[in-house]
Design a protein around this motif. Structure first.
Motif, short mmCIF file in Angstrom:
data_model
loop_
_atom_site.label_atom_id
_atom_site.label_comp_id
_atom_site.label_asym_id
_atom_site.label_seq_id
_atom_site.Cartn_x
_atom_site.Cartn_y
_atom_site.Cartn_z
N LEU A 57 0.87 -1.18 0.00
CA LEU A 57 0.00 0.00 0.00
C LEU A 57 0.90 1.23 0.00
O LEU A 57 1.60 1.50 0.98
N VAL A 58 0.89 1.96 -1.11
CA VAL A 58 1.81 3.08 -1.30
C VAL A 58 1.04 4.39 -1.21
O VAL A 58 0.03 4.56 -1.88
N THR A 59 1.53 5.30 -0.37
CA THR A 59 0.92 6.62 -0.23
C THR A 59 2.00 7.68 -0.46
O THR A 59 3.07 7.62 0.14
N MET A 60 1.70 8.64 -1.34
CA MET A 60 2.62 9.75 -1.60
C MET A 60 1.88 11.05 -1.36
O MET A 60 0.76 11.22 -1.83
N THR A 61 2.50 11.97 -0.63
CA THR A 61 1.85 13.23 -0.28
C THR A 61 2.41 14.41 -1.04
O THR A 61 1.99 15.55 -0.82
N GLN A 62 3.38 14.18 -1.92
CA GLN A 62 3.92 15.22 -2.78
C GLN A 62 4.04 14.66 -4.19
O GLN A 62 4.21 13.45 -4.36
N PRO A 63 3.97 15.51 -5.23
CA PRO A 63 4.19 15.02 -6.59
C PRO A 63 5.54 14.34 -6.71
O PRO A 63 6.54 14.82 -6.18
N VAL A 64 5.59 13.21 -7.39
CA VAL A 64 6.81 12.40 -7.49
C VAL A 64 7.08 12.09 -8.96
O VAL A 64 6.16 11.85 -9.74
N LYS A 65 8.35 12.10 -9.32
CA LYS A 65 8.77 11.66 -10.65
C LYS A 65 10.00 10.78 -10.46
O LYS A 65 10.98 11.20 -9.87
N MET A 66 9.93 9.54 -10.94
CA MET A 66 11.04 8.63 -10.69
C MET A 66 11.11 7.53 -11.74
O MET A 66 10.12 7.17 -12.37
N LYS A 67 12.32 7.01 -11.90
CA LYS A 67 12.54 5.86 -12.77
C LYS A 67 12.10 4.61 -12.03
O LYS A 67 12.37 4.44 -10.84
N THR A 68 11.40 3.71 -12.70
CA THR A 68 10.90 2.49 -12.06
C THR A 68 11.21 1.28 -12.92
O THR A 68 10.36 0.77 -13.64
N THR A 69 12.44 0.83 -12.84
CA THR A 69 12.87 -0.33 -13.62
C THR A 69 12.38 -1.61 -12.94
O THR A 69 12.56 -1.80 -11.74
N MET A 70 11.77 -2.49 -13.70
CA MET A 70 11.29 -3.77 -13.19
C MET A 70 12.31 -4.86 -13.54
O MET A 70 12.62 -5.05 -14.71
N PRO A 71 12.87 -5.57 -12.54
CA PRO A 71 13.84 -6.64 -12.81
C PRO A 71 13.25 -7.74 -13.68
O PRO A 71 12.03 -7.86 -13.82
N GLU A 72 14.13 -8.57 -14.24
CA GLU A 72 13.69 -9.60 -15.18
C GLU A 72 12.88 -10.71 -14.52
O GLU A 72 12.20 -11.47 -15.21
N ASP A 73 12.97 -10.84 -13.20
CA ASP A 73 12.22 -11.89 -12.52
C ASP A 73 11.02 -11.33 -11.76
O ASP A 73 10.52 -11.94 -10.82
N GLU A 74 10.51 -10.16 -12.19
CA GLU A 74 9.36 -9.55 -11.54
C GLU A 74 8.38 -8.99 -12.57
O GLU A 74 8.74 -8.67 -13.69
N ALA A 75 7.14 -8.90 -12.15
CA ALA A 75 6.10 -8.17 -12.87
C ALA A 75 5.19 -7.57 -11.80
O ALA A 75 5.28 -7.96 -10.62
N GLY A 76 4.35 -6.64 -12.17
CA GLY A 76 3.54 -6.01 -11.14
C GLY A 76 2.19 -5.52 -11.63
O GLY A 76 1.99 -5.26 -12.82
N PHE A 77 1.26 -5.40 -10.70
CA PHE A 77 -0.09 -4.90 -10.96
C PHE A 77 -0.29 -3.71 -10.02
O PHE A 77 -0.07 -3.82 -8.81
N VAL A 78 -0.69 -2.57 -10.58
CA VAL A 78 -0.89 -1.36 -9.78
C VAL A 78 -2.34 -0.90 -9.93
O VAL A 78 -2.82 -0.70 -11.05
#
Length: 283
Positions: free
Chosen positions: A16-37
């Protein structure tokens, strides 16, 4: 940024991710992972190699190994962004389906065309997410068997997704990265708000290497090329769209109408309004 995590087999599963300020970031996904947001509050934009996916509350994205850039947005002066991020770790899935028929085995392998895609959220998937929220309040009461059931349930939801081709392409090729050519990535983001540094990241290159390759392929600098291509897009839209000239300028990633008009006249010899007036009836 605050992150609450529930682990399965020693790996972060539900986050559970909460951000309280605008964020800009690189989000590289490793070869042994996948994700659902799944976005609960706020809005965000996820840029993958060839996709620009804009998400707001109650929308979701499926993403696999590869490079991407992530941004949260400010909406009506409210900056809070909240999302549930569910990770598919390769070794976790191997344990989950050890000596058991996997749901993937009864599906035909689908072509992998993208590394990220929007997931169509139906009532079942929305209720699934609502049910997860209580887990973060009392994580110590959540058993391993329950987590395995919930992970398997999500996989079945995704395999039955309404926008099947892209989702199934990712779900049946979870750990195979779709490779894109340099020019594919550039052309896909002509009118995106990505900076040159972020385009380099999507190509998995340093800024200096990116600029050298760009010069070799296009015989131009990234800034000059992108501005020229954006002006060409403006010219195209002036003839086929009924949008105002200012809206077209913003769609093509010009920060001001004055800047776009100045560059446009330098290339075409007339103002955008004159170009539309003179040529729209010939389009």
């Amino acid at each position: 940024m605050e992150v609450k995590t529930i682990e399965l087999f020693g790996k972060p599963l539900f986050n559970l991710v909460t951000m309280t300020q605008p964020v800009k970031m690189k989000t590289t996904m490793p070869e042994d992972e996948a994700g659902f947001v799944y976005v609960l509050e706020g809005e965000c934009t996820n840029y993958s190699e060839t996709e620009e996916l804009q998400l707001k509350a109650n929308q979701a994205v499926l993403t696999k190994c590869g490079n991407s850039t992530f941004r949260t947005l400010t909406i009506n002066n409210k900056t809070e962004y909240k999302a549930i991020v569910i990770k598919f770790h390769k070794d976790v899935l191997e344990k989950l389906y050890y000596n058991v028929t996997t749901p993937f085995s009864i599906r035909n392998r689908h072509k992998l065309s993208v590394n990220s895609t929007i997931v169509e959220v139906n009532e079942l998937l929305r209720n699934y997410i609502i049910g997860l929220m209580s887990y973060f309040e009392t994580p110590e009461l959540v058993s391993e068997d329950l987590l395995k059931l919930k992970l398997n349930e999500l996989i079945l939801h995704l395999l039955d997704s309404a926008n099947a081709p892209e989702v199934l392409g990712i779900m049946t090729n979870l750990y195979e990265k779709k490779i894109f050519e340099f020019k594919e990535i550039i052309e896909a983001h002509i009118c995106s708000s990505l900076r040159i540094e972020e385009l380099a990241q999507l190509n998995n290159q340093s800024l200096s290497t990116f600029k050298k390759m760009f010069k070799r392929i296009y015989n131009d600098t990234p800034n000059n090329y992108l501005i020229r291509k954006r002006i060409e897009k403006v010219a195209e839209l002036l003839l086929i769209s009924k949008e105002s000239i200012s809206n077209i300028a913003y769609q093509c990633e010009f920060k001001t109408l004055a800047h776009m008009s100045r560059v446009f006249k330098g290339i075409y010899g007339v103002s955008p309004s004159e170009y539309r007036l003179n040529f729209s009836d010939k389009a």
